[in-house]
Design a protein around this motif. Structure first.
Motif, mmCIF file in Angstrom:
data_model
loop_
_atom_site.group_PDB
_atom_site.id
_atom_site.type_symbol
_atom_site.label_atom_id
_atom_site.label_comp_id
_atom_site.label_asym_id
_atom_site.label_seq_id
_atom_site.Cartn_x
_atom_site.Cartn_y
_atom_site.Cartn_z
ATOM 1 N N LEU A 190 0.810 -1.217 0.000
ATOM 2 C CA LEU A 190 0.000 0.000 0.000
ATOM 3 C C LEU A 190 0.846 1.270 0.000
ATOM 4 O O LEU A 190 0.340 2.346 -0.282
ATOM 5 N N GLY A 191 2.083 1.146 0.372
ATOM 6 C CA GLY A 191 2.971 2.301 0.464
ATOM 7 C C GLY A 191 4.095 2.001 1.428
ATOM 8 O O GLY A 191 4.151 0.916 2.024
ATOM 9 N N TYR A 192 4.978 2.974 1.591
ATOM 10 C CA TYR A 192 6.139 2.824 2.462
ATOM 11 C C TYR A 192 6.104 3.905 3.526
ATOM 12 O O TYR A 192 5.773 5.058 3.234
ATOM 13 N N PHE A 193 6.444 3.527 4.745
ATOM 14 C CA PHE A 193 6.318 4.424 5.890
ATOM 15 C C PHE A 193 7.580 4.395 6.743
ATOM 16 O O PHE A 193 8.332 3.422 6.718
ATOM 17 N N ASP A 194 7.767 5.461 7.507
ATOM 18 C CA ASP A 194 8.947 5.586 8.345
ATOM 19 C C ASP A 194 8.869 4.738 9.617
ATOM 20 O O ASP A 194 9.899 4.392 10.187
ATOM 21 N N THR A 195 7.647 4.431 10.068
ATOM 22 C CA THR A 195 7.512 3.652 11.302
ATOM 23 C C THR A 195 6.635 2.419 11.081
ATOM 24 O O THR A 195 5.769 2.404 10.188
ATOM 25 N N GLU A 196 6.860 1.435 11.922
ATOM 26 C CA GLU A 196 6.064 0.205 11.890
ATOM 27 C C GLU A 196 4.598 0.521 12.167
ATOM 28 O O GLU A 196 3.698 -0.011 11.510
ATOM 29 N N ASP A 197 4.339 1.393 13.140
ATOM 30 C CA ASP A 197 2.968 1.768 13.497
ATOM 31 C C ASP A 197 2.220 2.392 12.320
ATOM 32 O O ASP A 197 1.068 2.058 12.066
ATOM 33 N N GLU A 198 2.878 3.321 11.624
ATOM 34 C CA GLU A 198 2.235 3.963 10.473
ATOM 35 C C GLU A 198 1.869 2.932 9.407
ATOM 36 O O GLU A 198 0.778 2.994 8.828
ATOM 37 N N ALA A 199 2.759 2.000 9.155
ATOM 38 C CA ALA A 199 2.495 0.970 8.149
ATOM 39 C C ALA A 199 1.339 0.072 8.578
ATOM 40 O O ALA A 199 0.449 -0.234 7.775
ATOM 41 N N GLN A 200 1.327 -0.347 9.828
ATOM 42 C CA GLN A 200 0.237 -1.202 10.315
ATOM 43 C C GLN A 200 -1.103 -0.478 10.224
ATOM 44 O O GLN A 200 -2.108 -1.052 9.803
ATOM 45 N N HIS A 201 -1.127 0.795 10.597
ATOM 46 C CA HIS A 201 -2.376 1.556 10.540
ATOM 47 C C HIS A 201 -2.846 1.754 9.104
ATOM 48 O O HIS A 201 -4.056 1.751 8.840
ATOM 49 N N ALA A 202 -1.930 1.902 8.171
ATOM 50 C CA ALA A 202 -2.317 2.006 6.759
ATOM 51 C C ALA A 202 -2.995 0.716 6.301
ATOM 52 O O ALA A 202 -3.991 0.750 5.567
ATOM 53 N N GLY A 203 -2.467 -0.429 6.735
ATOM 54 C CA GLY A 203 -3.084 -1.712 6.393
ATOM 55 C C GLY A 203 -4.471 -1.859 6.986
ATOM 56 O O GLY A 203 -5.401 -2.328 6.317
ATOM 57 N N LEU A 204 -4.634 -1.436 8.234
ATOM 58 C CA LEU A 204 -5.946 -1.496 8.881
ATOM 59 C C LEU A 204 -6.928 -0.535 8.207
ATOM 60 O O LEU A 204 -8.097 -0.877 7.995
ATOM 61 N N ASP A 205 -6.456 0.660 7.865
ATOM 62 C CA ASP A 205 -7.321 1.633 7.178
ATOM 63 C C ASP A 205 -7.795 1.081 5.836
ATOM 64 O O ASP A 205 -8.965 1.222 5.470
ATOM 65 N N TRP A 206 -6.875 0.452 5.094
ATOM 66 C CA TRP A 206 -7.249 -0.146 3.811
ATOM 67 C C TRP A 206 -8.320 -1.226 4.020
ATOM 68 O O TRP A 206 -9.310 -1.278 3.276
ATOM 69 N N ALA A 207 -8.129 -2.074 5.025
ATOM 70 C CA ALA A 207 -9.073 -3.173 5.274
ATOM 71 C C ALA A 207 -10.456 -2.631 5.635
ATOM 72 O O ALA A 207 -11.474 -3.113 5.118
ATOM 73 N N ARG A 208 -10.515 -1.624 6.497
ATOM 74 C CA ARG A 208 -11.815 -1.027 6.856
ATOM 75 C C ARG A 208 -12.496 -0.425 5.618
ATOM 76 O O ARG A 208 -13.694 -0.591 5.399
ATOM 77 N N ALA A 209 -11.720 0.281 4.788
ATOM 78 C CA ALA A 209 -12.276 0.886 3.575
ATOM 79 C C ALA A 209 -12.780 -0.179 2.610
ATOM 80 O O ALA A 209 -13.846 -0.026 1.989
ATOM 81 N N TRP A 210 -12.053 -1.290 2.493
ATOM 82 C CA TRP A 210 -12.480 -2.373 1.608
ATOM 83 C C TRP A 210 -13.811 -2.949 2.096
ATOM 84 O O TRP A 210 -14.740 -3.145 1.298
ATOM 85 N N ILE A 211 -13.910 -3.202 3.390
ATOM 86 C CA ILE A 211 -15.147 -3.744 3.957
ATOM 87 C C ILE A 211 -16.303 -2.768 3.765
ATOM 88 O O ILE A 211 -17.404 -3.157 3.348
ATOM 89 N N ASP A 212 -16.062 -1.499 4.032
ATOM 90 C CA ASP A 212 -17.122 -0.487 3.856
ATOM 91 C C ASP A 212 -17.584 -0.423 2.406
ATOM 92 O O ASP A 212 -18.764 -0.209 2.131
ATOM 93 N N GLY A 213 -16.690 -0.625 1.471
ATOM 94 C CA GLY A 213 -17.042 -0.563 0.055
ATOM 95 C C GLY A 213 -17.657 -1.839 -0.498
ATOM 96 O O GLY A 213 -18.250 -1.834 -1.580
ATOM 97 N N HIS A 214 -17.508 -2.950 0.224
ATOM 98 C CA HIS A 214 -18.007 -4.239 -0.265
ATOM 99 C C HIS A 214 -19.089 -4.839 0.627
ATOM 100 O O HIS A 214 -19.546 -5.946 0.367
ATOM 101 N N GLY A 215 -19.443 -4.169 1.688
ATOM 102 C CA GLY A 215 -20.396 -4.718 2.650
ATOM 103 C C GLY A 215 -21.763 -4.368 2.366
ATOM 104 O O GLY A 215 -22.749 -4.478 2.051
#
Length: 72
Positions: free
Chosen positions: A47-72
């Motif tokens: 999904l992209g590259y980030f300076d911290t582990e936390d930022e990267a994990q949150h980007a993955g969670l944000d993508w997953a929530r958006a996918w569910i909202d768009g397909h639910g």
């Protein structure tokens, strides 16, 4: 890796360490995974590259929530 429950799904945010050269600062690639009842529903690519582990994990969670909202 960080996980959460969201609207009946389990979602995961992944941070994949990317260190191209010893002298380069660490960067983390983000990705996300969605499961339901122990079965894979969808997985992102990078999904992209980030300076911290936390930022990267949150980007993955944000993508997953958006996918569910768009397909639910």
């Amino acid at each position: 890796m960080e996980s959460q429950s969201y609207n009946g799904y389990s979602i995961w945010g992944h941070a994949i360490l990317q260190q191209e050269a010893i002298l380069q600062p660490e960067r983390f690639a983000a990705s996300g995974t969605i499961t339901r009842s122990g079965k894979l529903v969808e997985a992102s690519g990078i999904l992209g590259y980030f300076d911290t582990e936390d930022e990267a994990q949150h980007a993955g969670l944000d993508w997953a929530r958006a996918w569910i909202d768009g397909h639910g």
